[in-house]
Design an enzyme around this catalytic site. Structure first.
Site, PDB file in Angstrom:
ATOM      1  N   TRP A 432     -15.949  -2.706   6.372  1.00 21.02           N
ATOM      2  CA  TRP A 432     -15.159  -3.216   7.197  1.00 21.02           C
ATOM      3  C   TRP A 432     -15.614  -2.007   8.470  1.00 21.02           C
ATOM      4  O   TRP A 432     -15.709  -2.386  10.119  1.00 21.02           O
ATOM      5  CB  TRP A 432     -14.147  -3.494   7.092  1.00 21.02           C
ATOM      6  CG  TRP A 432     -13.127  -4.188   7.739  1.00 21.02           C
ATOM      7  CD1 TRP A 432     -13.018  -5.096   8.964  1.00 21.02           C
ATOM      8  CD2 TRP A 432     -12.756  -3.171   9.000  1.00 21.02           C
ATOM      9  NE1 TRP A 432     -12.223  -5.382   9.787  1.00 21.02           N
ATOM     10  CE2 TRP A 432     -12.009  -3.805  10.217  1.00 21.02           C
ATOM     11  CE3 TRP A 432     -12.461  -1.958   9.287  1.00 21.02           C
ATOM     12  CZ2 TRP A 432     -11.180  -3.481  10.390  1.00 21.02           C
ATOM     13  CZ3 TRP A 432     -11.791  -1.318  10.364  1.00 21.02           C
ATOM     14  CH2 TRP A 432     -11.106  -2.567  11.428  1.00 21.02           C
ATOM     15  N   TYR A 436     -16.839  -1.894  12.256  1.00 21.17           N
ATOM     16  CA  TYR A 436     -15.778  -2.402  13.671  1.00 21.17           C
ATOM     17  C   TYR A 436     -16.526  -1.240  14.172  1.00 21.17           C
ATOM     18  O   TYR A 436     -16.785  -1.868  15.179  1.00 21.17           O
ATOM     19  CB  TYR A 436     -14.782  -2.248  13.126  1.00 21.17           C
ATOM     20  CG  TYR A 436     -13.184  -2.259  13.588  1.00 21.17           C
ATOM     21  CD1 TYR A 436     -12.740  -3.477  14.671  1.00 21.17           C
ATOM     22  CD2 TYR A 436     -12.956  -0.843  14.669  1.00 21.17           C
ATOM     23  CE1 TYR A 436     -12.266  -3.165  15.324  1.00 21.17           C
ATOM     24  CE2 TYR A 436     -11.786  -0.879  15.227  1.00 21.17           C
ATOM     25  CZ  TYR A 436     -11.332  -2.314  16.195  1.00 21.17           C
ATOM     26  OH  TYR A 436     -10.928  -1.758  16.639  1.00 21.17           O
ATOM     27  N   ASP A 452     -13.149  -9.543   7.329  1.00 24.08           N
ATOM     28  CA  ASP A 452     -11.502  -9.355   8.002  1.00 24.08           C
ATOM     29  C   ASP A 452     -10.677 -10.332   8.302  1.00 24.08           C
ATOM     30  O   ASP A 452     -11.165 -11.553   7.741  1.00 24.08           O
ATOM     31  CB  ASP A 452     -12.051  -8.969   9.876  1.00 24.08           C
ATOM     32  CG  ASP A 452     -11.101  -8.866   9.896  1.00 24.08           C
ATOM     33  OD1 ASP A 452     -10.694  -7.825  10.376  1.00 24.08           O
ATOM     34  OD2 ASP A 452     -10.231  -9.135  10.817  1.00 24.08           O
TER      35      ASP A 452
END
Length: 507
Positions: A432, A436, A452
């Site tokens: 993640w 990001y 997410d």
């Protein structure tokens, strides 16, 4: 792919979607224009098409004084291309050639200067020096026509090595002397700001959902570093933040769109206060990345709008962008702070670190008092100051050390896949966080975050399965614009209260 016949049709219809994608030079007049230039359409036989303003200038054409082709948004290609030319253009836009020369640019990219010259010339019709020169000329025009700075100061602020070089370039590009170029704008429209202040417009193409941008940034604004305040016009909000720039610090203010003007207005109002005017081009480029102003929303919305799940969101909110960031190291720190906590909690943690390890401005400006701490400062910080579990403390310290030592690079010239692999090799950095950072720090338009929680909630709200496997399968149809799909799911309908959502990393 577009050919010259398609380019000419775009010129004939004055299609602003192609502004910055290519430039039209007219042999009968010796000038080059943006495709949407309002002048009479030239004959097809008199048109020559160039992929960059630098190429048109190198062929002996001067910029049109009516459409100002040097002030168009950048080509959206440089957002999503991951090859050498795309990476080089992102670094040139950030001013690397002006600061480090061609050798420095080539070294960052891992190529020889000769290879780099050959690749850029073959595709863009101009090498790195010519591309940087065109960028300096545009900065010089901006300063001449919007400020009362002395001409000599303009020359060096724009990045020229000498006044003679500055004079020669302005004459060649604009067919005017610097004083003549300044005289084209009435003195009353220029702002006397000897301390380095500037008022300018940030151009964009297509529609722009500035409400989404301001909402997104306001929710994450770090106290003392960022703030969103009411603007000078009714209904307008202004995003303000401090900037750490190559030659000094700065303060930037960007207004959202007025509610009584269309989303296709074409520019955002911006104000910059810089300690050193040489930072102007870099500051502008970083704000453009932050607000994703070089994107092609028409291409994005056309594909996502045809999807049965995302289509209603696209039709309700056209022009939604995928925000980048002004400092990838800052964003990397904030991404780790945001692991497994709410956005509000991550913002609080970032504010505490800024208070403890940030650099204070010489003078506060409203709520802005601090520059965000550097990775080097946080790498040697007391772990007790990180109010988080021990594993995340180690992850944050290790990441900051890797950034400070150059083991991990997050600048615009880095290979995104290599950067992702280097990040994943660090303890405590998971998929993640890497996704990001690719989406925001590296401005990758095709990143999806299937685990997410905000994506899951967005999909289930739309009646689609929200589990990671189902989400990943659905997202295959959204390539190469999956980053925009993520923001669609986070934002949801226009009536959604975004402050109640969070982004977390799956355990």
């Amino acid at each position: 792919m577009i050919d010259d016949d398609i380019r000419y049709r775009a010129v004939d219809s004055r299609d602003a979607r192609f502004d910055g994608v290519f430039f039209t030079a007219v042999t009968s007049t010796g000038i080059y224009c943006r495709p949407s230039c309002p002048a009479v359409t030239p004959k097809r036989a008199n048109c020559r098409f160039y992929p960059s303003a630098a190429a048109a200038q190198g062929a002996g054409f001067r910029a049109c004084r009516r459409c100002r082709p040097d002030s168009v948004p950048g080509s959206p290609e440089w957002n999503h291309r991951a090859d050498l030319v795309g990476r080089a253009m992102r670094l040139i836009g950030d001013g690397v050639v002006d600061r480090e020369g061609v050798a420095g640019l080539a070294g960052r990219l891992g190529y020889s200067a000769r290879q780099l010259q050959r690749q850029l010339t073959a595709e863009l019709g101009a090498g790195p020096i010519a591309l940087a020169r065109a960028r300096r000329a545009q900065t010089a025009r901006l300063l001449l026509q919007t400020t009362e700075l002395p001409v000599t100061d303009v020359a060096f602020a724009a990045g020229f090595a000498s006044v003679r070089q500055f004079n020669d370039t302005v004459r060649e590009v604009y067919d005017r002397t610097p004083s003549g170029l300044r005289a084209e704008v009435a003195a009353g429209r220029r702002i006397a700001t000897p301390a380095g202040g500037l008022t300018l417009r940030l151009a964009y193409r297509g529609a722009l959902d500035s409400e989404h941008l301001i909402d997104f940034l306001a929710l994450r604004a770090v106290p003392g570093v960022e703030e969103v305040v009411p603007g000078a016009r009714p209904g307008v909000r202004t995003y303000r933040r401090t900037l750490a720039l190559p030659y000094g610090h700065g303060i930037a203010e960007v207004d959202g769109l007025p509610p009584d003007e269309p989303r296709t207005r074409g520019w955002l109002d911006c104000r910059l206060l810089l300690a050193d005017l040489r930072d102007l081009p870099t500051a502008v480029q970083r704000l453009r990345v932050l607000f994703d102003l070089d994107a092609d929303p028409g291409a994005v919305d056309e594909q996502l709008g045809a999807d049965p799940v995302l289509g209603p969101l696209v039709r309700e909110r056209p022009g939604l962008r995928s925000p980048g960031h002004v400092d990838p190291h800052e964003l990397a720190v904030r991404a780790v702070l945001g692991q497994q906590v709410t956005v509000a909690a991550a913002r609080t943690l970032a504010g505490r670190l800024a208070e403890k390890y940030g650099t204070a401005l010489p003078e506060p400006s409203g709520g802005l008092r601090l520059l965000f701490p550097t990775a080097a400062a946080l790498a040697v910080a007391d772990p007790e100051d990180f109010a988080m579990p021990a594993a995340r403390r180690r992850a944050l310290t290790g990441l900051c050390a890797a950034l400070a030592e150059g083991v991990v690079r997050l600048d615009g010239g880095v290979d995104r896949a290599e950067a992702a692999a280097a990040l994943l090799a660090l303890p405590g950095i998971g998929p993640w966080t890497v996704g990001y950072l690719r989406m925001r720090a590296l401005a990758d338009p095709d990143v999806f975050l299937p685990s997410d929680i905000g994506v899951k909630h967005g999909l289930t709200r739309l009646g689609a399965p929200g589990d990671p496997k189902s989400a990943a399968r659905a997202a295959e149809a959204w390539a190469p614009w999956r980053s925009y799909a993520v923001h669609r799911l986070w934002a949801g309908p226009a009536t959604t209260n975004t402050s109640t959502r969070s982004e977390t990393e799956a355990a």
